[in-house]
Structures are given as structure tokens and as C-alpha cells.
Design an enzyme around this catalytic site. Structure first.
Site, PDB file in Angstrom:
ATOM      1  N   ASP A  80       2.324   2.009  -4.441  1.00 25.04           N
ATOM      2  CA  ASP A  80       1.828   1.496  -3.163  1.00 25.04           C
ATOM      3  C   ASP A  80       3.005   1.166  -2.261  1.00 25.04           C
ATOM      4  O   ASP A  80       4.168   1.166  -2.683  1.00 25.04           O
ATOM      5  CB  ASP A  80       0.971   0.245  -3.405  1.00 25.04           C
ATOM      6  CG  ASP A  80       0.086  -0.114  -2.203  1.00 25.04           C
ATOM      7  OD1 ASP A  80       0.094   0.634  -1.208  1.00 25.04           O
ATOM      8  OD2 ASP A  80      -0.598  -1.156  -2.271  1.00 25.04           O
ATOM      9  N   LYS A  81       2.660   0.860  -1.013  1.00 24.32           N
ATOM     10  CA  LYS A  81       3.620   0.433   0.000  1.00 24.32           C
ATOM     11  C   LYS A  81       3.016  -0.752   0.733  1.00 24.32           C
ATOM     12  O   LYS A  81       1.802  -0.854   0.906  1.00 24.32           O
ATOM     13  CB  LYS A  81       3.888   1.592   0.952  1.00 24.32           C
ATOM     14  CG  LYS A  81       4.374   1.204   2.355  1.00 24.32           C
ATOM     15  CD  LYS A  81       3.210   1.166   3.333  1.00 24.32           C
ATOM     16  CE  LYS A  81       3.638   0.775   4.743  1.00 24.32           C
ATOM     17  NZ  LYS A  81       2.448   0.478   5.587  1.00 24.32           N
ATOM     18  N   HIS A  82       3.880  -1.664   1.156  1.00 24.41           N
ATOM     19  CA  HIS A  82       3.428  -2.794   1.966  1.00 24.41           C
ATOM     20  C   HIS A  82       4.344  -2.938   3.163  1.00 24.41           C
ATOM     21  O   HIS A  82       5.562  -2.827   3.046  1.00 24.41           O
ATOM     22  CB  HIS A  82       3.439  -4.096   1.167  1.00 24.41           C
ATOM     23  CG  HIS A  82       3.039  -5.288   1.994  1.00 24.41           C
ATOM     24  ND1 HIS A  82       1.726  -5.623   2.220  1.00 24.41           N
ATOM     25  CD2 HIS A  82       3.795  -6.202   2.675  1.00 24.41           C
ATOM     26  CE1 HIS A  82       1.679  -6.690   2.985  1.00 24.41           C
ATOM     27  NE2 HIS A  82       2.916  -7.053   3.279  1.00 24.41           N
ATOM     28  N   THR A 120      -4.567  -2.778   9.243  1.00 20.63           N
ATOM     29  CA  THR A 120      -5.045  -1.477   8.768  1.00 20.63           C
ATOM     30  C   THR A 120      -6.554  -1.480   8.563  1.00 20.63           C
ATOM     31  O   THR A 120      -7.244  -0.499   8.884  1.00 20.63           O
ATOM     32  CB  THR A 120      -4.329  -1.100   7.461  1.00 20.63           C
ATOM     33  OG1 THR A 120      -2.926  -1.038   7.703  1.00 20.63           O
ATOM     34  CG2 THR A 120      -4.799   0.238   6.938  1.00 20.63           C
ATOM     35  N   ARG A 168      -1.701 -22.744   4.296  1.00 22.06           N
ATOM     36  CA  ARG A 168      -0.436 -22.455   4.978  1.00 22.06           C
ATOM     37  C   ARG A 168      -0.661 -22.153   6.450  1.00 22.06           C
ATOM     38  O   ARG A 168       0.131 -22.544   7.306  1.00 22.06           O
ATOM     39  CB  ARG A 168       0.271 -21.270   4.317  1.00 22.06           C
ATOM     40  CG  ARG A 168       0.844 -21.576   2.942  1.00 22.06           C
ATOM     41  CD  ARG A 168       1.276 -20.278   2.258  1.00 22.06           C
ATOM     42  NE  ARG A 168       2.236 -19.535   3.070  1.00 22.06           N
ATOM     43  CZ  ARG A 168       2.359 -18.214   3.038  1.00 22.06           C
ATOM     44  NH1 ARG A 168       1.578 -17.483   2.258  1.00 22.06           N
ATOM     45  NH2 ARG A 168       3.261 -17.617   3.784  1.00 22.06           N
ATOM     46  N   SER A 183       2.842 -14.354  -2.027  1.00 18.62           N
ATOM     47  CA  SER A 183       1.565 -13.903  -1.463  1.00 18.62           C
ATOM     48  C   SER A 183       1.465 -12.389  -1.479  1.00 18.62           C
ATOM     49  O   SER A 183       0.471 -11.811  -1.924  1.00 18.62           O
ATOM     50  CB  SER A 183       1.416 -14.436  -0.040  1.00 18.62           C
ATOM     51  OG  SER A 183       0.206 -13.994   0.541  1.00 18.62           O
ATOM     52  N   LYS A 187      -0.752  -9.976  -4.902  1.00 23.26           N
ATOM     53  CA  LYS A 187      -1.840  -9.022  -4.662  1.00 23.26           C
ATOM     54  C   LYS A 187      -1.463  -7.626  -5.137  1.00 23.26           C
ATOM     55  O   LYS A 187      -2.305  -6.891  -5.670  1.00 23.26           O
ATOM     56  CB  LYS A 187      -2.198  -9.006  -3.176  1.00 23.26           C
ATOM     57  CG  LYS A 187      -2.801 -10.309  -2.676  1.00 23.26           C
ATOM     58  CD  LYS A 187      -3.328 -10.190  -1.273  1.00 23.26           C
ATOM     59  CE  LYS A 187      -2.242 -10.143  -0.231  1.00 23.26           C
ATOM     60  NZ  LYS A 187      -1.614 -11.451   0.022  1.00 23.26           N
TER      61      LYS A 187
END
Length: 436
Positions: A80-82, A120, A168, A183, A187
Site C-alpha cells: 500500500d501507499k499513504h 480519496t 486530538r 495513527s 491502520k
């Protein structure tokens, strides 16, 4: 484990033990720790920081607060990419199908818009029927048939992160590097990944405007990801101008389709997408070198394989079977379109990128409150890159608005966010640096 003792120790600058952190995070996840103690903990972390080992322990505890996905029988690396987010950053819409066409399994957990940055999920919800929260069977079927599934975080994935983030958001602790790191990574770890690539934005359209702070966040993410057993690498990219030539939910979906049809060659966003694809292939072991991964990504883009993967993913998640062939049947146009033209000749020397993201929100394309609906139709198209020579009267952008008055007001504001100078500006590379 007494929650108040954990808070006291961190307040006094002491280093917490992994079992203390695990117990506190478990209490957040199961509801036994209240919001006052969560807020106090978040503030002590924001003020005193955490060591890398503490951040790893917090990340793993947040991952383990809910379901951790697994992909038994998958014969393709799970990757994956974030991205930390930006204006006109629709990279995921192109990158996920490219990576899938290159032989990766991509269960991409994405989010909605945050602040001035687009989300997204909001973009994908421009597509009629697209399900951002599928059941487990639909998710697995989508990944099997398309190779990728872009969905939202469910209540079962890292629930402690959901509670902690909500606190937060209202306690001025969003910008804590350890909390941001935990955070994001909790995930991703809960999604059952084998490798992760990060796109950390910097510039006037990013949350981290300076290179030093962006590098600090990227280094934290890479160190903690690897420390948690997830091979992780990061790339810093420039967000000092809109990344795509379109901004706005449905308009960015249209841009993604044009990109996958090969119509955005030579652009800054093509540079970013192909670089991240090569990073993913290298990190997952699917490519023997970055150059080989880059060539493979370019080949599936040119052949149409990536566009086919996007179409399969959309249909598997409830969207129209012929969406990529006939997007105009499904993506609603805005009622008003208004050209914004240059008042004088010169060079586009810069954008107030963050302000353009905020303008989209004011036009209805983003949220002022979490419960707000959004107008997927509104946005901007035909934006031109910094350094472009324009003559007076040349098109700078096209506004897509909900009303004539809204279009005129937005046009006046947008013109003030685009700086035209007599001299050509120095160009900034879109790929800034790498952290591995």
C-alpha cells in the site's frame, strides 16, 4: 495499570514501558478510559514526545485494538501507499490500479478530506453506487478480481485510533509526530500489509510546510514502520502548487481516467505516480531495481491494463460496469462553468495552494463540519503549472460551480491565489528526497 499513573509518568518526561502503553491503548479501545484521560495523555505526548520504541509500542497496541486483516492464499505481495495529503492529490486513484496491474495486492484504506486537503473517499463517492465500506466478503472478492480495493476505515480496524483521533481533533494535539505516526501506521498494519510506501507532502499546500518538519515526520514513519515489522520507505514530494490540473471530487475522478488513458504524460503528477509505483514494486520485492519497477509501471499504464483494473475495482465495489468507458453518463457536471483568465501577460509564478483547497470547501466541495454533505460536482479544471507563460486573456482555470453567483465570487477569489510575474520563476522539483 492505572491510567492516571501512565499520564503522570509521561507528563514528567519518563519513558513508558510497552505494557503500560498497551494497557492504556486497550482501555481507549474498549471504552474503559474516558475522554478526559485520553485528552490528558494526548497532550502529554504532544508536549514531551515519545521515543521510537514508545511509538512502536503505541502503534502495535492501536493495531491490536481491533481486527487485523490477513490475506491467506494471496500469491501476490500485499502492499500500500499513504499520502499526508494535498490539493489536487488524486494519486491513489491512479496508483492503486497501476500497482495491481504490476502484480501487487493493494487493500488501500483511505480517508475523507481533512482541512484544506481533498479526500480519496470523497472523490470515489462521486461515482454512483461505489461502496466505501464493503463487507469482508466483498472486499476480498474485489481484491481477488481487481487486485486493488480503495475503501474507508471500518469500525473494526484500529478502533482505538478512531477514539484517540476524535479527541486530538478538538484538543490541539493533531500535529504531534508520534500520534500522527501511530495513527497512520496502526491502520496500515491492521490491513495486513507486507510493505508500505509513504508520500509525505511539503510546501504551502501541505500540513508540513517546511522540509525539516516533513523529513522529521517521514523519518518517524519509516523508523516506526520498520520497527513494527512493516518494511517502510518514504518519499518527500512538493505541494507548493496543485498536483493535478483539476481540483474537486468528480473533476479529479475525470482527471484520473484521463491519466490512465495516457493523456497526462510529462506532468508533475505523472512523475509522482510512476515514482511511487516503482517504490512499491521495489519495497515489495516485485521488482529487482527501482528502474525496472518504473519501466513496468509505465508499461501497464501505456497498455491500458491499469485502466482496466480501475474499472474492475469500481464495478466490484458497486459502481457501473461501464464507468471507465462512459464516465460522462455518471459524473454529474456542475450547473455553471466559468473561465478564469489572466489579467496581464507574464509567467505563472506561484499558487496559494492551501487557499485554493479552502476555496473548494467554500464552494461546497468539502466540509466545514464532519456531518456536512458535499457537492461532488464543483471544482477547478485546466490549472496550469508554475512557470507557464501566459498572455493577457489566456485561460488560467475553469471554475465548476453550483450557481452563477458562486462562480463569479469564486473566480474573483481564485484570481488572487494565482501569482503572475514578469520573470520566469525558478522551478521546484516535485520529487524532493527519499527516506529508506
Amino acid at each position: 495499570m492505572l491510567p492516571q499513573e501512565v499520564i503522570r509518568r509521561k507528563r514528567d518526561g519518563e519513558i513508558l514501558e510497552p505494557d503500560e502503553i498497551a494497557g492504556f491503548i486497550a482501555g481507549i479501545g474498549d471504552g474503559s478510559i474516558g475522554e478526559a484521560q485520553i485528552a490528558a495523555f494526548a497532550m502529554t505526548v504532544r508536549l514531551n514526545g515519545m521515543t521510537p520504541a514508545e511509538t512502536v509500542a503505541m502503534t502495535l497496541a492501536m493495531r491490536d485494538s481491533g481486527t487485523v486483516l490477513s490475506w491467506p492464499g494471496a500469491d501476490r505481495p500485499v502492499a500500500d501507499k499513504h499520502s499526508t495529503g494535498g490539493v489536487g492529490d488524486n494519486v491513489s486513484l491512479m496508483l492503486a490500479p497501476i500497482a495491481a496491474a504490476c502484480g501487487l495486492t493493494v487493500p488501500m484504506i483511505s480517508g475523507r478530506g481533512l482541512g484544506h486537503t481533498g479526500g480519496t473517499l470523497d472523490k470515489l463517492q462521486s461515482i454512483p453506487g461505489y461502496e466505501i465500506a464493503p463487507d469482508a466478503e466483498t472486499l476480498r472478492r474485489t481484491v481477488e478480481t481487481a487486485g486493488a480495493a480503495i475503501i474507508g476505515q471500518t469500525a473494526a480496524l484500529a478502533p482505538a485510533d478512531g477514539r484517540l483521533y476524535a479527541v486530538r481533533d478538538i484538543t490541539a494535539t493533531v500535529d504531534s509526530v508520534p500520534l500522527i505516526t501511530a495513527s497512520i501506521l496502526s491502520k496500515k498494519l491492521a490491513a495486513g500489509l507486507g510493505s508500505l510506501v509513504l508520500d509525505v507532502k511539503l510546501g504551502n499546500g501541505a500540513f508540513m510546510t517546511g522540509q525539516d518538519e516533513a523529513e522529521a515526520l517521514a523519518r518517524s514513519l519509516v523508523d516506526v514502520g520498520n520497527g513494527a515489522g512493516l518494511p517502510t520507505r518514504a518519499r518527500l514530494t512538493d505541494m507548493s502548487e496543485p498536483l493535478a490540473d483539476s481540483v474537486g471530487n468528480a473533476r479529479e475522478v475525470e482527471h484520473a481516467l484521463a491519466f490512465l488513458r495516457g493523456e497526462k504524460a510529462g506532468t508533475r503528477i505523472e512523475t509522482v505516480v510512476l515514482a511511487l509505483a516503482a517504490d512499491m514494486l521495489l519495497a515489495s520485492g516485485r521488482a529487482t531495481s527501482w528502474q525496472a519497477g518504473h519501466e513496468r509501471a509505465r508499461s501497464v499504464l501505456a497498455s491500458g491494463e491499469a485502466l482496466d483494473r480501475l474499472g474492475r475495482m469500481i464495478h466490484a465495489l458497486g459502481g457501473p460496469a461501464d464507468f471507465v468507458e462512459h464516465p460522462d453518463r455518471y459524473l454529474a457536471p456542475a450547473p455553471e462553468r466559468l473561465p478564469v483568465v489572466a489579467a496581464r501577460s507574464g509567467y505563472i509564478a506561484g499558487y496559494r495552494t492551501r487557499d485554493i483547497g479552502l476555496l473548494l470547501i467554500e464552494m461546497g466541495g468539502g466540509r466545514l463540519r464532519a456531518e456536512d454533505g458535499i457537492d461532488h460536482r464543483v471544482g477547478l479544471t485546466h490549472l496550469r503549472p508554475v512557470g507557464t507563460r501566459v498572455e493577457a486573456g489566456d485561460l488560467l482555470a475553469t471554475l465548476h460551480a453550483a450557481s452563477p453567483l458562486g462562480a463569479e465570487q469564486a473566480a474573483a477569489v481564485l484570481a488572487g491565489h494565482i501569482h503572475i510575474a514578469e520573470e520566469a520563476p525558478a522551478t521546484r522539483p516535485v520529487l524532493v528526497s527519499e527516506i529508506t
